[in-house]
Design an enzyme around this catalytic site. Sequence first.
Site, short mmCIF file in Angstrom:
data_model
loop_
_atom_site.label_atom_id
_atom_site.label_comp_id
_atom_site.label_asym_id
_atom_site.label_seq_id
_atom_site.Cartn_x
_atom_site.Cartn_y
_atom_site.Cartn_z
N GLY A 76 -3.21 -2.35 7.86
CA GLY A 76 -4.14 -2.75 7.79
C GLY A 76 -5.00 -3.53 7.78
N HIS A 115 -7.50 -3.65 17.28
CA HIS A 115 -7.42 -2.57 17.09
C HIS A 115 -8.53 -1.95 15.70
CE1 HIS A 115 -6.19 1.42 14.93
NE2 HIS A 115 -6.36 0.97 14.06
N GLY A 150 0.61 -1.11 -0.44
CA GLY A 150 0.04 -0.17 0.04
C GLY A 150 0.69 1.34 -0.18
N ALA A 151 2.51 0.59 -0.61
CA ALA A 151 2.88 2.07 0.07
C ALA A 151 2.50 3.63 -0.79
CB ALA A 151 4.55 1.75 -1.08
N ASP A 177 -3.04 3.80 19.39
CA ASP A 177 -3.65 3.53 20.60
C ASP A 177 -3.09 3.69 21.95
OD1 ASP A 177 -6.74 2.67 18.78
OD2 ASP A 177 -5.04 1.27 18.53
P1 NDP Z 1 -4.30 3.97 3.76
O1 NDP Z 1 -3.41 4.41 3.76
O2 NDP Z 1 -4.96 5.57 4.32
O3 NDP Z 1 -4.65 2.75 5.25
C1 NDP Z 1 -4.16 2.05 4.93
C2 NDP Z 1 -4.68 0.89 5.58
O4 NDP Z 1 -4.71 1.13 7.07
C3 NDP Z 1 -6.44 0.73 5.82
O5 NDP Z 1 -6.23 -0.88 5.67
C4 NDP Z 1 -6.69 1.47 6.68
O6 NDP Z 1 -7.58 1.34 7.63
C5 NDP Z 1 -5.30 1.16 7.87
N1 NDP Z 1 -5.33 1.40 8.94
C6 NDP Z 1 -5.03 0.86 10.02
N2 NDP Z 1 -4.81 1.74 11.36
C7 NDP Z 1 -5.27 3.00 10.50
C8 NDP Z 1 -5.87 4.18 11.59
N3 NDP Z 1 -5.58 4.21 12.38
N4 NDP Z 1 -5.83 5.29 10.94
C9 NDP Z 1 -5.74 5.05 9.33
N5 NDP Z 1 -5.61 4.24 9.07
C10 NDP Z 1 -5.49 2.75 9.57
O7 NDP Z 1 -4.98 3.87 2.35
P2 NDP Z 1 -4.90 4.34 1.22
O8 NDP Z 1 -7.14 3.69 0.81
O9 NDP Z 1 -4.63 6.02 0.95
O10 NDP Z 1 -4.22 3.81 0.88
C11 NDP Z 1 -3.71 1.70 0.84
C12 NDP Z 1 -2.61 1.47 -0.72
O11 NDP Z 1 -3.74 0.50 -0.31
C13 NDP Z 1 -3.67 2.21 -1.89
O12 NDP Z 1 -2.96 3.05 -2.75
C14 NDP Z 1 -3.99 0.71 -2.52
O13 NDP Z 1 -3.66 0.61 -3.36
C15 NDP Z 1 -3.08 -0.44 -1.72
N6 NDP Z 1 -2.96 -1.93 -1.60
C16 NDP Z 1 -2.58 -2.33 -1.60
C17 NDP Z 1 -2.48 -3.71 -1.81
C18 NDP Z 1 -1.06 -4.31 -1.94
O14 NDP Z 1 -0.04 -3.72 -1.67
N7 NDP Z 1 -1.20 -5.68 -2.65
C19 NDP Z 1 -3.34 -4.94 -1.70
C20 NDP Z 1 -4.55 -3.66 -1.41
C21 NDP Z 1 -4.83 -2.36 -1.12
P3 NDP Z 1 -9.08 1.78 7.72
O15 NDP Z 1 -9.68 0.99 6.11
O16 NDP Z 1 -10.20 0.91 9.07
O17 NDP Z 1 -9.04 3.38 7.82
#
Ligand code: NDP
Length: 327
Positions: free
Chosen positions: A132, A189, A11-12, A161
Amino acid sequence: MKTPIKVALTGAAGQIGYALLPRIASGAMFGPDQPVILQLLEAPIEKAMKALEGVAMELDDCAFPLLKGMVLTDDPRVAFAGANWSLLVGAKPRGPGMERADLLQDNGKIFTAQGLVIDEVAAEDARVAVVGNPANTNCMIAASKAKRLPADRFTAMVRLDQNRAQTQLAKKAGVDLTEVSEIFIYGNHSPTMFPAFDNAKIGGKALREVISDRAWLETEFCDTVGKRGAAIIAARGASSAASAANALLDHVHDLMIPGKVHSIAVKSNGAYGFDPEVWAGMPVRTTAPGAYEVIEGYAMDDFAKAKIAVTNKELVEERAMVASLLG
Ligand code: NDP
């Protein structure tokens, strides 16, 4: 010069990744003399890979002396190859009308695949930190796929938290936040997690000697910490990213420094009444770089036991929803 640490991040190109990467590359995670190589994974979607290229361009433009290489890929096998630390941030967000069970299933598939590959290709000393969501259960799924790496290498983040709780207690007591210690997070969490305030210390004194407002502790304090994520979304129009990235830095940083005491979600050993099969937030002490022991023996009163029972129940239910993915 030290050998670079290989850090894989999923998710970089996401929000958290954007806030996290410059800080890893500047030395905030592994120290000011520790070079790093970043192995960046994104979903195999053109938009995500394009965004990742942009992030990498910015990292180049920061000219970080410790950044010794970057790999950009949509192939987990490439991202996790030889990784010393794998930071699993990427996850599918909950879509409109989606049930928790659907979210668990969809993310379960991602973490199943990643657990298998990490076990196959990551470094001998591989460590995994899951962010995630649902983080505890995703971590459990990834760990269940590992045959080479022991379960204690897989941890999930509850540090945000803990940091939130520390700040709220300091504000209430009117002290600098460095005065607050031994505030640990138990359980999931999620809003059910429990910040065990009774065991905290303020300026070395038992918390209850400094904060006598028990009603505030049991209600407003627990609610504020548990629902802070939602409050930030309501205020900012987007979920917390800088503070989540910062908490992941703290999580890994403190796991690399023997003697640090902090909260991480780990495979339960049954301590504090948690089901022995779930991954639950616990107090730990780092014993060697990347290794830790659960700190047992903190007293829990009836209020604390009831809160732990609620968060444990949620973890057990999540486990049941993904049972077909485990092992
Ligand atoms: P974020 O970077 O904002 O968040 C990523 C994850 O962290 C989410 O599941 C989010 O949960 C979680 N999270 C855990 N704790 C917290 C917290 N305290 N506050 C906020 N988030 C928290 O998400 P984006 O959508 O901006 O980015 C995700 C990226 O991941 C996208 O670029 C997508 O393409 C990528 N992705 C990559 C995959 C892979 O590498 N194979 C697979 C799936 C997605 P929550 O949704 O509950 O906020």
